[in-house]
Design an enzyme around this catalytic site. Structure first.
Site, short mmCIF file in Angstrom:
data_model
loop_
_atom_site.label_atom_id
_atom_site.label_comp_id
_atom_site.label_asym_id
_atom_site.label_seq_id
_atom_site.Cartn_x
_atom_site.Cartn_y
_atom_site.Cartn_z
N LYS A 79 -2.55 -4.76 -27.09
CA LYS A 79 -2.08 -4.01 -28.27
C LYS A 79 -0.64 -3.52 -28.11
CE LYS A 79 -4.01 0.44 -26.79
NZ LYS A 79 -2.80 0.88 -26.13
N SER A 111 -7.16 3.02 -18.80
CA SER A 111 -7.43 4.45 -18.90
C SER A 111 -6.29 5.16 -19.63
CB SER A 111 -7.58 5.03 -17.49
OG SER A 111 -6.38 4.82 -16.76
N HIS A 130 6.95 -4.27 19.74
CA HIS A 130 7.64 -3.06 20.15
C HIS A 130 9.13 -3.22 19.89
CE1 HIS A 130 8.58 0.52 22.44
NE2 HIS A 130 9.53 -0.17 23.06
P1 FAD Z 1 -4.33 -0.79 -17.62
O1 FAD Z 1 -3.24 -1.10 -16.71
O2 FAD Z 1 -4.38 0.58 -18.21
O3 FAD Z 1 -4.23 -1.85 -18.81
C1 FAD Z 1 -5.07 -1.80 -19.92
C2 FAD Z 1 -4.38 -2.51 -21.06
O4 FAD Z 1 -5.31 -2.68 -22.11
C3 FAD Z 1 -3.22 -1.73 -21.66
O5 FAD Z 1 -2.07 -2.53 -21.69
C4 FAD Z 1 -3.70 -1.38 -23.06
O6 FAD Z 1 -2.64 -1.34 -24.01
C5 FAD Z 1 -4.66 -2.51 -23.35
N1 FAD Z 1 -5.67 -2.19 -24.36
C6 FAD Z 1 -6.51 -1.14 -24.38
N2 FAD Z 1 -7.34 -1.21 -25.44
C7 FAD Z 1 -7.00 -2.34 -26.11
C8 FAD Z 1 -7.48 -2.95 -27.31
N3 FAD Z 1 -8.48 -2.44 -28.02
N4 FAD Z 1 -6.88 -4.09 -27.71
C9 FAD Z 1 -5.87 -4.63 -27.00
N5 FAD Z 1 -5.38 -4.10 -25.87
C10 FAD Z 1 -5.95 -2.97 -25.44
N6 FAD Z 1 -2.31 2.42 -9.11
C11 FAD Z 1 -2.01 1.86 -7.92
O7 FAD Z 1 -2.81 1.09 -7.39
N7 FAD Z 1 -0.84 2.14 -7.30
C12 FAD Z 1 0.08 2.96 -7.83
O8 FAD Z 1 1.13 3.18 -7.23
C13 FAD Z 1 -0.21 3.57 -9.06
N8 FAD Z 1 0.68 4.40 -9.64
C14 FAD Z 1 0.39 4.94 -10.85
C15 FAD Z 1 1.30 5.83 -11.41
C16 FAD Z 1 1.06 6.41 -12.63
C17 FAD Z 1 2.07 7.36 -13.22
C18 FAD Z 1 -0.14 6.09 -13.33
C19 FAD Z 1 -0.41 6.69 -14.67
C20 FAD Z 1 -1.07 5.23 -12.78
C21 FAD Z 1 -0.81 4.65 -11.54
N9 FAD Z 1 -1.72 3.79 -10.92
C22 FAD Z 1 -1.43 3.25 -9.70
C23 FAD Z 1 -2.99 3.44 -11.56
C24 FAD Z 1 -2.87 2.05 -12.23
O9 FAD Z 1 -1.84 2.07 -13.17
C25 FAD Z 1 -4.19 1.67 -12.89
O10 FAD Z 1 -5.24 1.79 -11.97
C26 FAD Z 1 -4.14 0.25 -13.41
O11 FAD Z 1 -3.10 0.08 -14.33
C27 FAD Z 1 -5.47 -0.12 -14.06
O12 FAD Z 1 -5.40 -1.42 -14.53
P2 FAD Z 1 -6.29 -1.90 -15.76
O13 FAD Z 1 -5.94 -3.34 -15.96
O14 FAD Z 1 -7.68 -1.51 -15.58
O15 FAD Z 1 -5.77 -1.04 -17.01
#
Ligand code: FAD
Ligand code: NAI
Length: 493
Positions: free
Chosen positions: A34, A145, A445
């Site tokens: 999205k 999330s 080392h």
């Molecule tokens: P996301 O990365 O959240 O991706 C989900 C995607 O789904 C999004 O692009 C969203 O737009 C899309 N979406 C949702 N609903 C819909 C829909 N109905 N239709 C179409 N698209 C949709 N983790 C680490 O391991 N190391 C780090 O250093 C780290 N640093 C972080 C720093 C910050 C500030 C934050 C907020 C998080 C951090 N995280 C880190 C956590 C990490 O970002 C998440 O664990 C990871 O992005 C999760 O991946 P995901 O694919 O589950 O979801």
């Protein structure tokens, strides 16, 4: 109407990695996103931008305070915040373009728009008044999330910000109040402290970094305090009010009682994240969620509806990009008839501060609570040659091993580059290795990684470069009946 083997909703690290693996395995794949750019939270407003700012702010601090002792005299550095933000954006753009390329290279159809499940096998995508239907054999939810709200406090992303706003502040706040001493609070708190903010962290619990080894967390807190961060533990923020140019932040003890008011220019709310399922049509499709809003899955990532799977932040488990990626690979392999699998006992966690904190496996608190007889081996970087010559001696390595089998159950590190160092422990633990395996593996080392070998040696009370008194105290066996009482591990000691 388009037909696919697999439609993935969400192009974060869970979704896009799943797409690539599924395409590698011969599936016809579409991924729906999205947002304008691919990469999800991690690439756009999470891992990557935060690491860019952590790196840049660390360089700023080093240039201001760290180089003089090495005979490198510099005029005090001048912060050009807008340029630092450009540096961050260039990093984001580069990574996001890389994902676009990966999708093209693997012939994955990228569908831009908001997805909603109409039923198993059918996804509706809407964007700018258009509507498209995708027919498919399977659906993977990887919707990630969102920021957990703090009751009674409105996030405007200008003065009261979430991590997203904190990654893009237009100027360095004089006073920053961070709510939550978790990973985001400590990483982004560190960024702004290095750039000049006075940072106060308010944490509900009586400790920082819940979930991590409590001894490591205590030591880390002391290091952060030495760097200038202030903590108010066992406290809660109950209100934030505007008072002209300043914000008035009311803080009360978590247990109740008289509070105090803190002045702030910016308040960062970082009290966790919640699964994002808005507008997905889960209830209508019959996909079950638990009491915390997470999509319920079985050991094979299957939801309560046949043909619909879920991975990443939207399901249970640590909210980490690499956990989401590994689940993406595993579910693609399962859908291809292979034995996709994630070993949840061996997922590393890293806090990218300076020093870094890295851990994998069980903490000492975990094994104690589980009643497992265990041995702890610790080694401080003050006794590591490379750290001494570089004068980067903050921190230690802590190995937790099973007292009966010597199998390594967990490794915890505070120290420069800890996030890189932890991976030898990850590999060792994947292979069910023992502290002795670690201790007998040759380490180059002089490296900081030698501290891991020495900590493993300390499990058997035979570290080489350890002051005797520390070794006697730290190489000890503990089990439920002996808790807190150092006992001889070797017959000859
Ligand atoms: P996301 O990365 O959240 O991706 C989900 C995607 O789904 C999004 O692009 C969203 O737009 C899309 N979406 C949702 N609903 C819909 C829909 N109905 N239709 C179409 N698209 C949709 N983790 C680490 O391991 N190391 C780090 O250093 C780290 N640093 C972080 C720093 C910050 C500030 C934050 C907020 C998080 C951090 N995280 C880190 C956590 C990490 O970002 C998440 O664990 C990871 O992005 C999760 O991946 P995901 O694919 O589950 O979801
Ligand atoms: P978190 O769960 O790590 O920490 C939240 C903190 O806020 C906890 O210490 C909690 O006790 C505290 N808290 C909760 N309610 C509170 C209240 N009302 N008042 C005061 N304190 C309160 O969550 P955080 O830092 O927001 O990060 C979210 C997720 O993002 C985490 O799950 C983390 O895994 C991920 N992340 C990972 C990073 C990494 O791997 N380096 C970096 C940043 C985020």
């Amino acid at each position: 109407m388009a037909n696919y083997d697999l439609v993935i909703i969400g192009a974060g690290p869970g979704g896009y990695v799943c797409a690539v693996r599924a395409a590698q395995l011969g599936m016809k794949v579409a991924i729906v996103e999205k947002n304008r750019s691919l990469g999800g939270t991690c690439l756009n407003v999470g891992c990557m931008p935060s690491k860019a700012l952590l790196h840049a702010s660390e360089m700023f601090e080093e240039a201001g305070h760290g180089l003089g002792k090495m005979g490198i005299a510099l005029a005090p550095p001048k912060l050009e915040l807008a340029k630092m933000m450009e540096f961050k954006q260039q990093g984001i753009d580069g990574n996001v373009k890389g994902i676009d390329y990966l999708m093209k290279k693997n012939k994955i159809d990228v569908v831009k728009g908001r997805a909603r499940i109409l039923k198993a096998g059918q996804v509706e995508v809407t964007a700018d008044g258009t509507r498209e239907l995708l027919d498919c054999r399977n659906i993977v939810l990887a919707t990630g999330s969102a920021v957990a709200p703090l009751k009674g406090i409105t996030i405007d992303e200008k003065r009261v910000v979430s991590s997203t706003g904190a990654l893009s502040l237009g100027k360095v706040p004089g006073k920053l109040v961070v709510v939550g001493a978790g990973v985001i609070g400590l990483e982004l708190g560190s960024v702004w402290r290095r750039l000049g903010a006075e940072v106060v962290v308010v944490e509900f619990l009586d400790r920082i970094l819940p979930g991590m080894d409590s001894e490591i967390a205590r030591q880390f807190q002391r290091i952060l305090e030495k760097q200038g961060m202030t903590f108010r533990l066992a406290s809660k923020v109950v209100s934030v009010e505007e008072a002209g140019a300043a914000l008035k932040v009311r803080v009360e003890p978590a247990a109740g009682g008289a509070g105090a008011v803190l002045d702030a220019d910016v308040v960062l709310v970082a009290i966790g994240r919640i699964p994002y399922t808005e507008g997905l049509g889960l209830a209508e499709a019959g996909v079950a969620i638990d009491e915390r809003g997470r999509v319920v899955t079985d050991a094979h990532f299957a939801t309560s509806v046949k043909g619909i799977y879920a991975i990443g932040d939207v399901v249970a488990g640590p909210m980490l990009a690499h956990k989401a990626e590994d689940e993406g690979v595993a579910v693609a392999e399962i859908l291809a008839g292979q034995a996709g699998h994630v070993n949840y006992d061996v997922i590393p966690g890293v806090v990218y501060t300076q020093p870094e904190v890295a851990c994998v496996g069980k903490s000492e608190d975990d094994v104690k609570a589980a009643g497992i007889a265990y041995v702890v081996g610790k080694f401080p970087f003050t006794a590591n040659g490379r750290s001494k010559v570089n004068q980067t001696t903050d921190g230690l390595v802590k190995v937790v091993a099973d007292a009966a089998t010597d199998r390594v159950l967990g490794v915890h590190i505070i120290g420069r580059e800890a996030g890189e160092m932890i991976h030898e422990a990850v590999v060792l633990m994947e292979f069910g290795g023992s502290a002795e395996d670690l201790a007998r593996s040759c380490h180059a080392h002089p490296t900081r990684s030698e501290a891991i070998k020495e900590a493993a040696l300390t499990v058997a009370k035979r570290a080489i470069h350890m002051w005797h008194s520390f070794q006697l105290l730290e190489g000890r066996v503990l089990c439920p009946s002996l808790q807190g009482r150092p006992a001889a591990l070797n017959a000859d000691s």
